[in-house]
Design a protein around this motif. Structure first.
Motif, PDB file in Angstrom:
ATOM      1  N   PHE A 120       0.681  -1.056  -0.118  1.00  0.00           N
ATOM      2  CA  PHE A 120      -0.052  -0.201  -0.125  1.00  0.00           C
ATOM      3  C   PHE A 120       0.934   1.205   0.115  1.00  0.00           C
ATOM      4  O   PHE A 120       0.443   2.054  -0.361  1.00  0.00           O
ATOM      5  N   HIS A 123       1.043   3.961  -3.050  1.00  0.00           N
ATOM      6  CA  HIS A 123       0.398   5.319  -2.901  1.00  0.00           C
ATOM      7  C   HIS A 123      -0.382   5.357  -4.481  1.00  0.00           C
ATOM      8  O   HIS A 123      -0.483   6.441  -5.124  1.00  0.00           O
ATOM      9  N   GLU A 125      -3.406   4.760  -5.354  1.00  0.00           N
ATOM     10  CA  GLU A 125      -4.610   5.247  -5.231  1.00  0.00           C
ATOM     11  C   GLU A 125      -4.585   6.933  -5.465  1.00  0.00           C
ATOM     12  O   GLU A 125      -5.599   7.451  -5.887  1.00  0.00           O
ATOM     13  N   TYR A 136      -6.812  -3.407  -2.894  1.00  0.00           N
ATOM     14  CA  TYR A 136      -5.526  -3.835  -3.264  1.00  0.00           C
ATOM     15  C   TYR A 136      -5.518  -5.335  -3.064  1.00  0.00           C
ATOM     16  O   TYR A 136      -5.910  -6.043  -2.078  1.00  0.00           O
ATOM     17  N   THR A 147      -6.194  -5.267   0.991  1.00  0.00           N
ATOM     18  CA  THR A 147      -6.177  -3.891   1.621  1.00  0.00           C
ATOM     19  C   THR A 147      -7.413  -3.051   0.933  1.00  0.00           C
ATOM     20  O   THR A 147      -7.550  -2.677  -0.281  1.00  0.00           O
ATOM     21  N   TYR A 149      -9.372   0.292   0.527  1.00  0.00           N
ATOM     22  CA  TYR A 149      -9.078   1.792   0.684  1.00  0.00           C
ATOM     23  C   TYR A 149     -10.385   2.341   0.380  1.00  0.00           C
ATOM     24  O   TYR A 149     -10.899   2.293  -0.856  1.00  0.00           O
ATOM     25  N   TYR A 150     -10.899   3.108   1.260  1.00  0.00           N
ATOM     26  CA  TYR A 150     -12.204   4.043   1.083  1.00  0.00           C
ATOM     27  C   TYR A 150     -12.080   5.179   1.860  1.00  0.00           C
ATOM     28  O   TYR A 150     -11.598   5.352   3.102  1.00  0.00           O
ATOM     29  N   ASN A 152     -10.560   7.849   1.311  1.00  0.00           N
ATOM     30  CA  ASN A 152      -9.242   8.416   1.603  1.00  0.00           C
ATOM     31  C   ASN A 152      -8.370   7.828   2.960  1.00  0.00           C
ATOM     32  O   ASN A 152      -7.719   8.240   3.361  1.00  0.00           O
ATOM     33  N   LYS A 153      -8.775   6.580   3.169  1.00  0.00           N
ATOM     34  CA  LYS A 153      -8.000   5.756   4.252  1.00  0.00           C
ATOM     35  C   LYS A 153      -8.357   4.127   4.081  1.00  0.00           C
ATOM     36  O   LYS A 153      -8.959   3.821   3.440  1.00  0.00           O
ATOM     37  N   VAL A 154      -7.444   3.442   4.704  1.00  0.00           N
ATOM     38  CA  VAL A 154      -7.545   1.998   4.823  1.00  0.00           C
ATOM     39  C   VAL A 154      -8.711   1.784   5.695  1.00  0.00           C
ATOM     40  O   VAL A 154      -8.282   2.086   7.168  1.00  0.00           O
TER      41      VAL A 154
END
Length: 299
Positions: A120, A123, A125, A136, A147, A149-150, A152-154
């Motif tokens: 991750f 970056h 994203e 991911y 992983t 990601y939603y 702006n954060k994991v």
């Protein structure tokens, strides 16, 4: 400046040299050299629980060569990590000690959580639509790291002992598949649109085989079509007619199956393939550490 990263996986080990320079105030990462050695440590570990002397000797010989190349390159920093096979091996710590004594390299055995975090670290994203959610999917020889990601954060991350070499050796338990499917459905429910970001040598190869050059994603149907095509060939035909490396020609089919399973259970229609992986994440982390240290010295 140049950084070097070593990724000792269950199927192969890699040495990446990556140059980092600044463009318009932002770091740009340019891969200079990638050397791959098909040691396949998982073949020993997933069957017998230990790494054989023969494989350990091959590993150390290769790492001695990697160490000399790192010296010759004059890198800013280097880092080496080992993943699923080494962390499962009963003699993993013993071999890591041999590597330090004989090759002069310090190798970290990282767990699945750290492995996912390293992937991750790329970056990727940031280059995609921030309003969308991304999963991911990093498929290796011994494990698959997911992983989510939603916003702006994991929001969720987990490692599963489902890997291509494990599958070839029929060492993946049904319960592990069920747990992964359950985790996917539980964590992705109500998240739409959701796209995947694929990592690992096999999805990179599948992307190249698709013939796509401009778009950076593959549809579920496209991955399924390539999977069906690969299954229609024998192992020998995949090597000779499709020009796949011998250690890629067998693992690429279980890798495609893992991607298809994840995409189906998370209701994902497309997977982006930025062609980055664990070694790229190591470089990103080393650069971030270097930058922070430089800022601290200035202040």
């Amino acid at each position: 400046m140049v950084f070097a990263a070593i990724d000792i996986g269950s199927n192969a080990m890699r040495l990446l040299f990556c140059r980092v320079y600044t463009v318009d105030g932002k770091p740009h990462f340019s891969k200079e050299e990638l050397i791959r050695m098909p040691i396949r440590l998982g073949e020993d570990v997933f069957l017998h629980g230990t790494i054989s002397d023969a494989k350990a000797d091959r590993l150390i010989t290769a790492l001695k060569g990697f160490a000399e190349l790192i010296k010759a390159y004059g890198v800013e920093a280097h880092r080496a990590v080992a993943t699923s096979a080494m962390r499962d091996a009963k003699n993993g710590a013993e071999i890591i000690a041999r590597v330090k004594a004989e090759a002069g390299l310090i190798v970290e055995i990282i767990d699945g959580k750290n492995e996912a975090a390293l992937v991750f670290s790329n970056h990727i994203e940031e280059l995609l639509n921030p309003k969308h959610a991304y999963l991911y999917i990093d498929v290796g020889g011994g494990s698959t790291e997911l992983t989510l990601y939603y916003d702006n954060k994991v929001i969720a991350a987990k490692s599963f002992n489902i890997g291509t070499v494990r599958m070839l050796l029929e060492k993946v338990e049904k319960d592990e598949w069920d747990e992964m499917k359950s985790w996917l459905k539980r964590n992705t429910v109500g998240i739409h649109p959701l796209s995947a970001i694929g990592s690992g040598g096999n999805i990179n190869k599948i992307f190249k085989m698709s013939g796509k050059k401009e778009t950076k994603h593959l549809s579920y149907d496209k991955v399924k079509n390539i999977y069906d095509m690969l299954c229609s060939y024998t192992y020998q035909e995949r090597v000779e007619r499709l020009d796949l490396k011998p250690d890629r020609a067998d693992v690429i089919i279980p890798a495609a199956k893992i991607f298809l399973t994840v995409m189906k259970n998370a209701d994902i229609e497309k997977v982006f393939v930025p062609q980055v992986g664990l070694s790229d994440g190591l470089v990103h982390q080393m650069y971030d550490t270097f930058k922070k240290a430089k800022t601290t010295v200035k202040s």
